[in-house]
Scaffold this motif. Structure first.
Motif, mmCIF file in Angstrom:
data_model
loop_
_atom_site.group_PDB
_atom_site.id
_atom_site.type_symbol
_atom_site.label_atom_id
_atom_site.label_comp_id
_atom_site.label_asym_id
_atom_site.label_seq_id
_atom_site.Cartn_x
_atom_site.Cartn_y
_atom_site.Cartn_z
ATOM 1 N N GLY A 95 30.219 57.473 28.732
ATOM 2 C CA GLY A 95 29.651 58.264 27.648
ATOM 3 C C GLY A 95 30.486 58.113 26.394
ATOM 4 O O GLY A 95 31.691 57.812 26.457
ATOM 5 N N SER A 96 29.832 58.321 25.240
ATOM 6 C CA SER A 96 30.616 58.212 24.005
ATOM 7 C C SER A 96 31.595 59.367 23.907
ATOM 8 O O SER A 96 32.585 59.309 23.174
ATOM 9 C CB SER A 96 29.729 58.100 22.770
ATOM 10 N N ASN A 97 31.359 60.438 24.669
ATOM 11 C CA ASN A 97 32.355 61.508 24.764
ATOM 12 C C ASN A 97 33.705 60.966 25.223
ATOM 13 O O ASN A 97 34.750 61.315 24.678
ATOM 14 C CB ASN A 97 31.900 62.552 25.795
ATOM 15 N N ALA A 200 25.712 58.094 17.622
ATOM 16 C CA ALA A 200 25.018 58.314 18.902
ATOM 17 C C ALA A 200 23.501 58.148 18.753
ATOM 18 O O ALA A 200 22.817 57.752 19.696
ATOM 19 C CB ALA A 200 25.345 59.712 19.438
ATOM 20 N N TYR A 201 22.986 58.446 17.561
ATOM 21 C CA TYR A 201 21.520 58.441 17.363
ATOM 22 C C TYR A 201 21.052 57.276 16.499
ATOM 23 O O TYR A 201 19.948 57.305 15.973
ATOM 24 C CB TYR A 201 21.090 59.781 16.741
ATOM 25 N N ALA A 202 21.890 56.247 16.362
ATOM 26 C CA ALA A 202 21.622 55.179 15.378
ATOM 27 C C ALA A 202 20.238 54.548 15.531
ATOM 28 O O ALA A 202 19.565 54.269 14.543
ATOM 29 C CB ALA A 202 22.685 54.102 15.497
ATOM 30 N N ARG A 226 28.913 54.546 19.767
ATOM 31 C CA ARG A 226 27.483 54.590 20.119
ATOM 32 C C ARG A 226 27.323 54.991 21.579
ATOM 33 O O ARG A 226 28.301 55.051 22.319
ATOM 34 C CB ARG A 226 26.853 53.228 19.877
ATOM 35 N N THR A 227 26.080 55.204 21.986
ATOM 36 C CA THR A 227 25.841 55.627 23.363
ATOM 37 C C THR A 227 24.540 55.048 23.898
ATOM 38 O O THR A 227 23.630 54.747 23.119
ATOM 39 C CB THR A 227 25.784 57.168 23.457
ATOM 40 N N MET A 228 24.468 54.907 25.226
ATOM 41 C CA MET A 228 23.197 54.534 25.866
ATOM 42 C C MET A 228 22.461 55.783 26.355
ATOM 43 O O MET A 228 21.422 55.685 26.991
ATOM 44 C CB MET A 228 23.452 53.554 27.014
ATOM 45 N N SER A 229 22.999 56.978 26.047
ATOM 46 C CA SER A 229 22.393 58.220 26.549
ATOM 47 C C SER A 229 21.072 58.553 25.876
ATOM 48 O O SER A 229 20.280 59.310 26.424
ATOM 49 C CB SER A 229 23.330 59.407 26.310
ATOM 50 N N LYS A 230 20.858 58.050 24.673
ATOM 51 C CA LYS A 230 19.701 58.498 23.890
ATOM 52 C C LYS A 230 18.638 57.406 23.857
ATOM 53 O O LYS A 230 17.667 57.463 24.593
ATOM 54 C CB LYS A 230 20.138 58.893 22.475
HETATM 55 C C1 LIG Z 1 26.766 63.272 17.888
HETATM 56 C C2 LIG Z 1 26.980 63.024 19.342
HETATM 57 N N1 LIG Z 1 27.982 62.232 19.728
HETATM 58 C C3 LIG Z 1 28.217 61.998 21.018
HETATM 59 C C4 LIG Z 1 27.437 62.540 22.010
HETATM 60 C C5 LIG Z 1 27.812 62.295 23.438
HETATM 61 O O1 LIG Z 1 26.981 61.433 24.064
HETATM 62 P P1 LIG Z 1 27.342 60.755 25.457
HETATM 63 O O2 LIG Z 1 28.678 61.226 25.903
HETATM 64 O O3 LIG Z 1 26.245 61.124 26.377
HETATM 65 O O4 LIG Z 1 27.376 59.286 25.143
HETATM 66 C C6 LIG Z 1 26.374 63.375 21.665
HETATM 67 C C7 LIG Z 1 25.542 63.989 22.712
HETATM 68 O O5 LIG Z 1 24.655 64.739 22.509
HETATM 69 C C8 LIG Z 1 26.148 63.623 20.294
HETATM 70 O O6 LIG Z 1 25.164 64.440 19.888
#
Ligand SMILES: Cc1ncc(COP(=O)(O)O)c(C=O)c1O
Length: 380
Positions: A95-97, A200-202, A226-230
């Motif tokens: 996760g980008s977290n 994250a939302y690019a 960036r993330t693959m979550s969205k």
């Molecule tokens: C701005 C932003 N950054 C990062 C994240 C974390 O995403 P993830 O850890 O799932 O990649 C989120 C999740 O909602 C987000 O809103």
């Protein structure tokens, strides 16, 4: 608990609550900006096969540098952002977290300061707390843009080691103009700071809105997360990544990461999703259209909506947002109470979920906007 033993919990963690939005079983779960579509069957099956193959070697530790996955991410992000990206600039984690946490471990720490611009993503202060980094926020403007003169003055005066900007921003949806990002990167460089742009939302940005990745070639102090979550509908798989201007950022993240942090299963799942990026892009296009039509509808209903380049909308304002939130929940629609007082955030769902949200909101507000849920502007 037992024997009167007092746990030696860190003083700053005593009484702290864990982060988390409600996970409720409702018809329309529109509160955490997930991609609402199940994975297409073909893709889910391909992932199953990739996991089965990876399973045979689970007796071994995974590739700790996730090289194949990072190659695929570099190729994807270069194509998506229209800018050259080399694998040496890319790093991946759960996760980008986790990527952001590692960036704070590498560039924050005792005696160092991170700054950001409110309202924004609520996890940044937690990364700072965990890494003993001092944290400061500066207000965005009325329309949720970063106030560039204020930001530059703060950077020059406070000399942070980390400046975080979120674009498109959560919870407002606001994308920063590329000129503002350039100015911030330059101001941060002069102060000796890293500029981290959280994208994250690019993938949901409007056509013609550039990604910060296109600025990396000119700004050695920039990192884009960036993330693959969205967009990739993979929130459950936990895969985030960053692209750094300077490969030395990646080698430093390798120093602070935990050994073998990214499981072989995660790497296999993410690689499979990247190989099917085009299928998932079709979902993104639909979500973008749904967002724009829902935003237009909210405006027609007489509400304010923050212009959004993300997969959610911040809308309001309500004299009692909690009551509107509860009203929606009673109608099986879960949104998020976040951002400035009076606003609510709704994630873009499937067309059916969005319709359910529309009729629930109409119901809650009353056809003529009379009652508790009416717009704040209507009070006068
Ligand atoms: C701005 C932003 N950054 C990062 C994240 C974390 O995403 P993830 O850890 O799932 O990649 C989120 C999740 O909602 C987000 O809103």
């Amino acid at each position: 608990m037992s024997g009167g033993f007092v746990l030696p919990i860190r003083d700053d963690l005593v009484g702290q609550e864990s982060y988390g939005a409600p996970q409720l079983d409702v018809a329309a779960r529109l509160n955490v900006n997930e991609n609402p579509f199940d994975l297409p069957d073909d893709l889910a099956e391909a992932m199953g096969r990739a996991v089965a193959e990876a399973a045979i070697s689970l007796n071994r530790y995974p590739d700790r540098d996730a090289t194949d996955l990072r190659l695929a991410l570099a190729e994807y992000v270069a194509r998506e952002a229209g800018a050259p990206v080399d694998v040496s600039q890319v790093w991946a984690a759960n996760g980008s977290n986790e990527v952001m946490h590692q960036l704070f471990l590498a560039f924050g720490g005792p005696g160092r300061l991170a700054i950001t611009f409110d309202p924004t993503y609520s996890m940044y202060p937690e990364y700072a707390r965990d890494t003993f980094t001092e944290f400061a926020t500066y207000s965005r403007t009325e329309d949720f843009a970063v106030d560039i003169p204020v930001a530059l003055a703060a950077i020059a005066e406070r000399r942070p080691s980390i400046v975080v900007v979120t674009s498109p921003n959560n919870p407002t949806g606001t994308a920063l103009p590329i000129q503002d990002l350039t100015t911030l990167a330059e101001g941060a460089r002069l102060a000796g700071a890293m500029l981290i742009v959280d994208e994250a939302y690019a993938e949901f940005r409007h056509d013609g809105v550039p990604s910060a990745v296109s600025l990396l070639a000119d700004h050695p102090n920039m990192v884009v997360t960036r993330t693959m979550s969205k967009a990739f509908a993979l929130a459950g798989a936990r895969l985030g990544y960053c692209v750094a201007a300077d490969p030395a950022v990646v080698s430093t993240l390798m120093v602070v990461r935990l050994p073998y942090h990214l499981s072989a299963v995660t790497q296999a799942v993410a690689r499979t999703a990247l190989a099917h990026a085009d299928v998932l892009q079709a979902q993104v296009a639909l979500l973008r259209r749904e967002r724009d039509s829902l935003a237009a509808w909210l405006v027609e209903e007489g509400l304010r909506v923050s212009p959004s380049d993300a997969n959610f909308l911040l809308f309001g304002t309500f004299p009692d947002r909690d009551e509107v939130w509860r009203g929606l929940l009673a109608r099986d629609v879960l949104v998020r109470q976040t951002g400035p007082e009076g606003w609510l955030r709704v994630s873009i769902g499937t067309p059916e979920e969005n319709d359910r949200f529309r009729s629930a909101l109409r119901d809650v507000l009353g056809a003529d906007h009379e009652g508790q849920g009416r717009r704040e502007d209507d009070r006068s």
